[in-house]
Design a protein around this motif. Structure first.
Motif, PDB file in Angstrom:
ATOM      1  N   ARG A 143       6.139  -2.662  -0.257  1.00  0.00           N
ATOM      2  CA  ARG A 143       5.909  -1.692   0.819  1.00  0.00           C
ATOM      3  C   ARG A 143       4.780  -0.737   0.450  1.00  0.00           C
ATOM      4  N   ASN A 235       1.937   0.193   8.834  1.00  0.00           N
ATOM      5  CA  ASN A 235       1.431   0.617   7.546  1.00  0.00           C
ATOM      6  C   ASN A 235       0.281   1.608   7.692  1.00  0.00           C
ATOM      7  N   HIS A 247       6.631   6.513  -1.266  1.00  0.00           N
ATOM      8  CA  HIS A 247       6.994   5.161  -1.688  1.00  0.00           C
ATOM      9  C   HIS A 247       6.729   4.977  -3.184  1.00  0.00           C
TER      10      HIS A 247
END
Length: 342
Positions: A143, A235, A247
């Protein structure tokens, strides 16, 4: 938000479902903080996440039914049933193991059984955490790299995919028809596809194997491969909202927690010792002028990956949880539910 403010917030109308839902109310075993507040990584404007566990009813215990969980999306609250929580803890699910490792003051409600569950938390710990935390970390890395515009080396990306599949496949033999390790091999070699330097190959030799079980395994592997290709608008939005640092911080935190479990056999959810480091990552101090992860961050990540590899090779944890103790605890609680003691 201070803990006193959080406790007062839970008394408001917004959280009335905790008192009014027939599955909750007096059935709640424990309530605690989740997400950034639980990890000590919250900052002004951080969402409040609440996690908890509630007893099953006498009827559910006697009929082997289960409400599984209550989710309130508006307040980001999830309350698991006792039966479901036992399953998740036994599977070393990272999102539920952390519920048993919070700071004492972060437990907003803690019943007698809740205290006993926390005191006996080590019965759930096993080397399974290597694959569950490792899988979560790989997913977080995927991710993170998808949410950056950094061009990840194709060979390195292929290695990420293989590692993710291996973590998922660890539990295949428990969920699908068994096979020998030599029957299904995945490995990386020089690519035959145009535009690839290397790619994943497979050697499969299965005889008289149930088609549906193979289809299930293949579907899971295919899903992992597909997920590495999904970059898209979501994204780009994450980059514009500066979520990349978040993240990155959670990726490092996952390694920290699993290393603690392997080396200390302890669940440490609140990261007091590493607070400053994690917050510096979250606050984008490891991003360059183009909002991309710096080489210093990848050096740090490599250091934690090495520590994780060393810890998993030298851990003294059992291969599986203490199923006998877990069953005894589950029976103890269920018997008291049937007797009407809760």
């Amino acid at each position: 938000m201070k803990i006193e403010q959080i406790k007062e917030k839970l008394k408001t109308e917004e959280y009335d479902f905790l008192r009014q839902d027939q599955r909750l109310g007096t059935h709640i075993i424990l309530l605690t903080l989740g997400g950034s507040h639980a990890y000590g990584m919250d900052q002004a404007g951080s969402d409040l996440d609440v996690r908890g566990i509630a007893f099953n009813t006498k009827e559910e215990v006697l009929t082997a039914t289960d409400f599984r969980q209550v989710v309130n999306v508006e307040t980001d609250t999830t309350i698991y049933s006792f039966q479901k929580m036992i399953q998740l803890l036994t599977a070393n699910n990272p999102n539920t193991l952390e519920i048993l490792g919070c700071l004492p003051e972060h437990y907003l409600h803690l019943s007698e059984i809740g205290k006993e569950l926390i005191e006996n938390r080590k019965m759930f710990l096993s080397r399974i955490c290597i694959h569950t935390f490792g899988g979560y970390a790989e997913n977080q890395l995927r991710r993170m790299e998808n949410k950056s515009t950094r061009l990840v080396d194709q060979a390195k990306r292929e290695a990420h995919i293989l590692k993710s599949i291996e973590h998922a496949a660890y539990d295949f033999k428990n969920r699908y028809y068994p096979y020998d390790d030599s029957d299904v091999k995945l490995y990386i070699d020089t690519a035959v596809q145009e535009g690839y330097d290397s790619e994943i190959f497979m050697d499969v030799c299965l005889k008289h194997y149930p088609l549906r079980d193979w289809a299930g395994m293949w579907s899971e592997m295919r899903s992992i491969i597909s997920s590495y290709s999904k970059i898209g608008k979501r994204n780009e939005k994450a980059i514009s909202h500066d979520k990349l640092g978040k993240h990155m911080a959670h990726l490092i935190r996952l390694y920290m927690m699993c290393i603690d479990i392997l080396e200390k056999e302890e669940i440490i959810t609140y990261r007091a010792e590493e607070h400053d480091l994690l917050m510096s990552i979250r606050n984008s101090e490891f991003l360059d002028e183009n909002r991309q992860p710096t080489s210093a961050f990848y050096d740090l990540l490599n250091e934690y990956e090495k520590r994780f590899d060393y810890a998993k090779e030298n851990a003294s944890l059992p291969d599986v949880p203490d199923h006998k103790r877990i069953r005894e605890f589950q029976m103890y609680v269920n018997e008291r539910i049937v007797k009407g003691e809760f």
